[in-house]
Design an enzyme around this catalytic site. Structure first.
Site, PDB file in Angstrom:
ATOM      1  N   HIS A  18       0.832  -1.202   0.000  1.00 17.22           N
ATOM      2  CA  HIS A  18       0.000   0.000   0.000  1.00 17.22           C
ATOM      3  C   HIS A  18       0.865   1.250   0.000  1.00 17.22           C
ATOM      4  O   HIS A  18       1.498   1.581   1.004  1.00 17.22           O
ATOM      5  CB  HIS A  18      -0.896  -0.022   1.237  1.00 17.22           C
ATOM      6  CG  HIS A  18      -1.867   1.096   1.321  1.00 17.22           C
ATOM      7  ND1 HIS A  18      -1.884   1.999   2.362  1.00 17.22           N
ATOM      8  CD2 HIS A  18      -2.882   1.457   0.500  1.00 17.22           C
ATOM      9  CE1 HIS A  18      -2.857   2.862   2.188  1.00 17.22           C
ATOM     10  NE2 HIS A  18      -3.487   2.559   1.067  1.00 17.22           N
ATOM     11  N   GLU A  45       1.744  -0.144  -5.155  1.00 17.81           N
ATOM     12  CA  GLU A  45       0.596   0.694  -5.488  1.00 17.81           C
ATOM     13  C   GLU A  45       0.980   2.162  -5.656  1.00 17.81           C
ATOM     14  O   GLU A  45       1.424   2.791  -4.698  1.00 17.81           O
ATOM     15  CB  GLU A  45      -0.470   0.604  -4.386  1.00 17.81           C
ATOM     16  CG  GLU A  45      -1.708   1.410  -4.728  1.00 17.81           C
ATOM     17  CD  GLU A  45      -2.482   1.894  -3.512  1.00 17.81           C
ATOM     18  OE1 GLU A  45      -3.695   2.141  -3.658  1.00 17.81           O
ATOM     19  OE2 GLU A  45      -1.885   2.045  -2.433  1.00 17.81           O
ATOM     20  N   ASP A  47      -0.799   5.746  -6.348  1.00 10.73           N
ATOM     21  CA  ASP A  47      -2.004   6.559  -6.537  1.00 10.73           C
ATOM     22  C   ASP A  47      -1.663   7.673  -7.515  1.00 10.73           C
ATOM     23  O   ASP A  47      -0.651   8.375  -7.332  1.00 10.73           O
ATOM     24  CB  ASP A  47      -2.451   7.169  -5.216  1.00 10.73           C
ATOM     25  CG  ASP A  47      -2.964   6.126  -4.230  1.00 10.73           C
ATOM     26  OD1 ASP A  47      -3.474   5.093  -4.681  1.00 10.73           O
ATOM     27  OD2 ASP A  47      -2.850   6.358  -3.016  1.00 10.73           O
ATOM     28  N   HIS A  60      -1.011  10.392  -2.832  1.00 11.97           N
ATOM     29  CA  HIS A  60      -2.290   9.843  -2.375  1.00 11.97           C
ATOM     30  C   HIS A  60      -3.440  10.775  -2.718  1.00 11.97           C
ATOM     31  O   HIS A  60      -4.545  10.325  -3.022  1.00 11.97           O
ATOM     32  CB  HIS A  60      -2.253   9.598  -0.868  1.00 11.97           C
ATOM     33  CG  HIS A  60      -3.547   9.094  -0.311  1.00 11.97           C
ATOM     34  ND1 HIS A  60      -4.200   8.004  -0.837  1.00 11.97           N
ATOM     35  CD2 HIS A  60      -4.326   9.543   0.701  1.00 11.97           C
ATOM     36  CE1 HIS A  60      -5.324   7.800  -0.159  1.00 11.97           C
ATOM     37  NE2 HIS A  60      -5.431   8.710   0.763  1.00 11.97           N
TER      38      HIS A  60
END
Length: 340
Positions: A18, A45, A47, A60
Site C-alpha cells: 500500500h 501501489e 495513486d 495519495h
C-alpha cells in the site's frame, strides 16, 4: 490399499504494498517501493494524480501539503488555495497547479510523523515520482530478482479532474499500452472508487480493473448509488460486468464486533460467486489502527497482534491484501500457506 485425494492447497493471496512500505518509509517514494519489493511484495501501489502540464504523478491526493515539504518553499506560498474536491472543501497546494518540473523540486515527507518516526527519519530523501518512474522500478526489480512485480495504479478523483478539463481514462490507457500492460494477463490492476471512469477505462484498455468500495457512502460520480448495494450478492453480479475485482475496507470481509474480530461475512463468497476477485484494504500494524482486542499495550504507535488479522483475512479467502507493512504480510502469508 485405498487412495485418498491430496488436500487442496490454500490459494496464495497477493501481497500488495500500500503506497510502498508506507509503515516504514514515506508513502509513494522510490525508497518505499524498493523496500516493499525487498520484503516480498507482489504488487506496488501508485495513486495517480495530474500535474498542470498533464503528467501522471504519484501522490495519495492531489493536495500535497501533508506529504511534501511544499509549505517550506516560499516561491510556492501564493499557490496555497481552497478547492472543492468531490464535494469536500480542502485547503492546501494541489498538483494540478504545478508543472512536473516544479513538483520535482519538492521532497516527500511522512504524513503520520508522530506515529511513524522510523519513516519520518527519511523525510526529504525522495522527490515525487511519476507513474513512468514507478513502473520502471517494478520492471527493473522484476528483471533483477527474477520474479514479476506488478503495479496497481489508482485513478484518484477522475471526475474532479475531468471537470477541470483533464480527463484521466485515455491518458492512463495510453500509458499502459506504451508499457506493454494492455492485456488481460498483464501484471497490473487499475483501481478506482468511482464507477463511470472505471467503465470508461474498460472500453479503452484490456488491463484488469478493481472497483474500490468503502463500508459507508458511495461513488462520488453517482450520488444515488451506495457501496453497500454495489457489493450485495446481486450488486456483485452487476459489478462483474465492468470490473474483475472489488477492493473493500477489510472490515467488510472480517467485521469487528465489540472490539474483536468476528466470523467472516459473506463478502468473499458473494464476490467469488459472481466471478469477482477480492483485494481488501488496508492492514496496518500499529495499535491505533487495530481492533481493541488485537492491541498490545497503550502506545498507539506500538505494533499489536496484526498477525491475527492477516490470518483471519487469508482464511476468509481473499485473493490479495493491501498492507502498509508488506514484509509482515509476506511472513503471515508464508505461515498461512504452510498451515501453521
Amino acid at each position: 490399499m485405498p487412495t485418498h485425494a491430496a488436500a487442496t492447497p490454500p490459494k496464495r493471496p497477493l501481497v500488495i504494498a500500500h503506497r510502498g512500505a508506507s509503515g516504514l518509509r514515506p508513502e509513494h517514494t522510490r525508497t518505499g517501493y524498493l523496500l516493499a519489493i525487498a520484503q516480498g511484495a507482489d504488487f506496488i501501489e501508485p495513486d495517480l494524480v495530474l500535474t498542470k502540464d498533464g503528467h501522471m504523478v504519484v501522490r495519495h491526493e492531489n493536495e500535497i501539503g501533508g506529504t511534501t515539504d511544499v509549505a517550506s518553499h516560499p516561491e510556492f506560498a501564493a499557490r496555497k488555495t481552497r478547492k472543492m474536491v468531490d464535494g469536500e472543501a480542502i485547503e492546501g497546494w494541489f498538483t494540478e497547479d504545478f508543472t512536473l518540473a516544479e513538483l520535482k523540486t519538492l521532497r516527500a515527507r511522512e504524513r503520520l510523523g508522530r506515529l511513524r518516526p522510523v519513516s519520518a527519519a527519511f523525510d526529504g530523501t525522495d522527490p515525487i515520482p511519476t507513474f513512468d518512474e514507478v513502473w520502471a522500478i517494478a520492471k527493473s526489480e522484476s528483471q533483477r530478482l527474477g520474479r514479476t512485480i506488478g503495479v496497481y495504479p489508482e485513478m484518484k478523483h477522475p471526475s474532479y479532474f475531468a471537470g477541470i478539463g483533464m480527463p484521466f481514462e485515455a491518458r492512463l490507457a495510453a500509458s499502459l499500452k506504451a508499457k506493454g500492460l494492455d492485456s488481460r494477463n498483464a501484471p497490473v490492476f487499475v483501481q478506482c472508487f468511482e464507477v463511470g471512469p472505471l467503465k470508461t477505462f474498460a472500453t479503452l484498455s484490456k488491463a484488469p480493473r478493481i472497483q474500490l468500495v468503502s463500508a459507508e457512502g458511495g461513488p462520488a460520480d453517482d450520488p444515488k448509488a451506495t457501496y453497500r448495494d454495489m457489493t450485495s450478492a446481486t450488486g456483485m453480479k452487476t459489478l462483474a460486468t465492468y470490473a474483475d475485482g472489488v477492493g473493500p475496507d477489510w472490515k467488510m470481509v472480517v467485521p469487528v464486533v465489540d472490539g474483536a474480530l468476528a466470523p467472516a461475512s459473506s463478502f468473499v463468497a458473494d464476490a467469488h460467486a459472481a466471478g469477482v476477485a477480492v483485494h481488501p484494504w488496508t492492514v496496518r500494524a500499529e495499535n491505533q489502527f487495530l481492533p481493541t482486542a488485537l492491541r498490545r499495550g497503550d502506545d498507539p504507535a506500538a505494533h499489536g497482534d496484526v498477525a491475527a488479522l492477516y490470518a483471519a483475512l487469508f482464511a476468509a479467502g481473499v485473493d490479495g491484501l493491501f498492507s502498509d507493512f508488506p514484509g509482515l504480510e509476506f511472513e503471515a502469508r508464508a505461515r498461512f500457506m504452510a498451515g501453521t
